[in-house]
Motif scaffolding. Structure first.
Motif, PDB file in Angstrom:
ATOM      1  N   MET A  35       0.841  -1.197   0.000  1.00  0.00           N
ATOM      2  CA  MET A  35       0.000   0.000   0.000  1.00  0.00           C
ATOM      3  C   MET A  35       0.882   1.256   0.000  1.00  0.00           C
ATOM      4  SD  MET A  35      -3.210  -0.718   0.074  1.00  0.00           S
ATOM      5  CE  MET A  35      -4.365  -2.028   0.404  1.00  0.00           C
ATOM      6  N   ARG A  36       0.551   2.212  -0.834  1.00  0.00           N
ATOM      7  CA  ARG A  36       1.352   3.426  -0.956  1.00  0.00           C
ATOM      8  C   ARG A  36       0.577   4.618  -0.393  1.00  0.00           C
ATOM      9  NH1 ARG A  36       5.605   3.559  -4.717  1.00  0.00           N
ATOM     10  NH2 ARG A  36       6.826   5.450  -4.403  1.00  0.00           N
ATOM     11  N   ILE A  37       1.229   5.361   0.509  1.00  0.00           N
ATOM     12  CA  ILE A  37       0.612   6.502   1.186  1.00  0.00           C
ATOM     13  C   ILE A  37       1.391   7.775   0.850  1.00  0.00           C
ATOM     14  CG2 ILE A  37       0.168   7.564   3.448  1.00  0.00           C
ATOM     15  CD1 ILE A  37      -0.325   4.757   4.552  1.00  0.00           C
ATOM     16  N   LEU A  38       0.661   8.855   0.609  1.00  0.00           N
ATOM     17  CA  LEU A  38       1.294  10.165   0.455  1.00  0.00           C
ATOM     18  C   LEU A  38       1.033  10.967   1.725  1.00  0.00           C
ATOM     19  CD1 LEU A  38       2.806  12.266  -1.227  1.00  0.00           C
ATOM     20  CD2 LEU A  38       0.605  13.028  -2.139  1.00  0.00           C
ATOM     21  N   LEU A  39       2.111  11.396   2.374  1.00  0.00           N
ATOM     22  CA  LEU A  39       2.029  12.208   3.583  1.00  0.00           C
ATOM     23  C   LEU A  39       2.360  13.651   3.210  1.00  0.00           C
ATOM     24  CD1 LEU A  39       1.900  12.716   6.648  1.00  0.00           C
ATOM     25  CD2 LEU A  39       4.266  11.891   6.791  1.00  0.00           C
ATOM     26  N   VAL A  40       1.398  14.544   3.404  1.00  0.00           N
ATOM     27  CA  VAL A  40       1.583  15.958   3.066  1.00  0.00           C
ATOM     28  C   VAL A  40       1.645  16.737   4.374  1.00  0.00           C
ATOM     29  CG1 VAL A  40       0.820  17.852   1.609  1.00  0.00           C
ATOM     30  CG2 VAL A  40       0.132  15.508   1.043  1.00  0.00           C
ATOM     31  N   GLU A  41       2.848  17.129   4.770  1.00  0.00           N
ATOM     32  CA  GLU A  41       3.065  17.755   6.080  1.00  0.00           C
ATOM     33  C   GLU A  41       4.272  18.687   5.995  1.00  0.00           C
ATOM     34  OE1 GLU A  41       3.079  19.264   9.340  1.00  0.00           O
ATOM     35  OE2 GLU A  41       1.574  17.650   9.395  1.00  0.00           O
ATOM     36  N   ASP A  42       4.079  19.962   6.375  1.00  0.00           N
ATOM     37  CA  ASP A  42       5.181  20.921   6.264  1.00  0.00           C
ATOM     38  C   ASP A  42       6.111  20.928   7.474  1.00  0.00           C
ATOM     39  OD1 ASP A  42       3.180  22.025   7.850  1.00  0.00           O
ATOM     40  OD2 ASP A  42       3.677  24.084   7.284  1.00  0.00           O
ATOM     41  N   ASP A  43       5.735  20.271   8.557  1.00  0.00           N
ATOM     42  CA  ASP A  43       6.614  20.113   9.715  1.00  0.00           C
ATOM     43  C   ASP A  43       7.551  18.942   9.420  1.00  0.00           C
ATOM     44  OD1 ASP A  43       7.755  19.221  12.157  1.00  0.00           O
ATOM     45  OD2 ASP A  43       6.117  20.109  13.310  1.00  0.00           O
ATOM     46  N   HIS A  44       8.800  19.248   9.115  1.00  0.00           N
ATOM     47  CA  HIS A  44       9.738  18.214   8.665  1.00  0.00           C
ATOM     48  C   HIS A  44       9.978  17.164   9.745  1.00  0.00           C
ATOM     49  CE1 HIS A  44      11.444  20.109   4.855  1.00  0.00           C
ATOM     50  NE2 HIS A  44      10.523  20.964   5.288  1.00  0.00           N
ATOM     51  N   HIS A  45      10.054  17.577  11.005  1.00  0.00           N
ATOM     52  CA  HIS A  45      10.300  16.624  12.092  1.00  0.00           C
ATOM     53  C   HIS A  45       9.121  15.660  12.232  1.00  0.00           C
ATOM     54  CE1 HIS A  45      11.780  15.004  15.867  1.00  0.00           C
ATOM     55  NE2 HIS A  45      10.584  15.234  16.405  1.00  0.00           N
ATOM     56  N   LEU A  46       7.898  16.182  12.225  1.00  0.00           N
ATOM     57  CA  LEU A  46       6.706  15.338  12.328  1.00  0.00           C
ATOM     58  C   LEU A  46       6.598  14.416  11.118  1.00  0.00           C
ATOM     59  CD1 LEU A  46       4.064  14.488  13.674  1.00  0.00           C
ATOM     60  CD2 LEU A  46       2.955  16.462  12.577  1.00  0.00           C
ATOM     61  N   ALA A  47       6.872  14.956   9.933  1.00  0.00           N
ATOM     62  CA  ALA A  47       6.790  14.143   8.718  1.00  0.00           C
ATOM     63  C   ALA A  47       7.764  12.970   8.778  1.00  0.00           C
ATOM     64  CB  ALA A  47       7.082  15.004   7.491  1.00  0.00           C
ATOM     65  N   ALA A  48       8.976  13.223   9.276  1.00  0.00           N
ATOM     66  CA  ALA A  48       9.987  12.158   9.356  1.00  0.00           C
ATOM     67  C   ALA A  48       9.568  11.073  10.344  1.00  0.00           C
ATOM     68  CB  ALA A  48      11.337  12.749   9.749  1.00  0.00           C
ATOM     69  N   SER A  49       9.051  11.477  11.504  1.00  0.00           N
ATOM     70  CA  SER A  49       8.666  10.496  12.521  1.00  0.00           C
ATOM     71  C   SER A  49       7.436   9.700  12.077  1.00  0.00           C
ATOM     72  CB  SER A  49       8.402  11.183  13.864  1.00  0.00           C
ATOM     73  OG  SER A  49       7.355  12.130  13.763  1.00  0.00           O
ATOM     74  N   LEU A  50       6.474  10.373  11.441  1.00  0.00           N
ATOM     75  CA  LEU A  50       5.285   9.670  10.932  1.00  0.00           C
ATOM     76  C   LEU A  50       5.655   8.699   9.811  1.00  0.00           C
ATOM     77  CD1 LEU A  50       2.342  12.233  10.713  1.00  0.00           C
ATOM     78  CD2 LEU A  50       2.430  10.111  12.033  1.00  0.00           C
TER      79      LEU A  50
END
Length: 222
Positions: free
Chosen positions: A1-16
């Motif tokens: 399954m492929r997910i696109l994560l759209v998040e401008d907080d780089h730290h949160l995006a990396a951990s998620l």
């Protein structure tokens, strides 16, 4: 399954992204709405996680644009906005669910699983080819009822082959389907994973040509 994560907080995006990859999802990350839209036009995503407050194009506009172009993949909004009006705006824009930051990670993952189940049309419990069985939910793989232990990437390649049957899959297609866009390996990596996968299948009793090489084209199940 492929997910696109759209998040401008780089730290949160990396951990998620790390947490979702641990659940065996393939995750692409976009840090603004423009980049997210470009990626959505290139690839088909099973689910999109997006913040509302984004640079360039905000999450509400992005979601509306998706729906107006006929994209039906589930959208889960992640945002710090927690008023009823904000939730209504997100759902009216076309989102399927809405979670307020900070959120519990286990609850987020459960919500993702629920949305993916809802988005699939009668998903098979088990994929089968001859004497091979693969369960996408439990990650169990057997050949003639003999369990086969696979790495996450080996499992993803085998699942991809099973879902496409006799269709020939190029190395490039396999890379695009399984690895992240921002850090793809070379095509030799696909070859190495397929070699290891074949060895494990043979050890369980499958014929050597169970995964067939179509020279110059790619691979398919035989």
């Amino acid at each position: 399954m492929r997910i696109l994560l759209v998040e401008d907080d780089h730290h949160l995006a990396a951990s998620l992204s790390e947490a979702l990859e641990a659940q065996r999802y393939t995750v692409d990350v976009a840090h603004d709405g423009d980049i997210a839209w470009q990626q959505m036009t290139l690839l088909s995503y099973d689910l999109m996680l997006m913040d509302i407050t984004l640079p360039q194009v905000d999450g509400l506009t992005l979601c509306q644009r998706l729906r107006s172009h006929g994209v039906v993949s589930p959208v889960l909004m992640l945002t710090a906005r927690d008023t009823s009006g904000d939730k209504v705006a997100g759902l009216d824009a076309g989102a399927d669910a809405y979670m307020v930051k900070p959120f519990d990670l286990s609850e987020l993952i459960a919500q993702i699983r629920a949305l993916l189940r809802r988005g699939q049309m009668a998903p098979p419990t088990t994929l089968q080819w001859e004497l091979l069985q693969l369960n996408p939910t439990t990650y169990d793989v057997t050949y003639q009822d003999i369990p086969i232990r696979l790495t996450p990437k080996e499992f993803a390649i085998l699942e991809l082959l099973l879902r496409h049957g006799r269709r020939v899959l190029s190395r490039h297609f396999i890379l695009e389907s399984i690895w992240q866009l921002d850090d793809p390996p070379g095509e030799e990596t696909v070859k190495a994973h397929l070699k290891a996968l074949r060895q494990k299948l043979c050890k369980a009793g499958a014929p050597k040509n169970f995964i067939e090489t179509m020279h110059g084209l790619g691979y398919r199940l035989n």
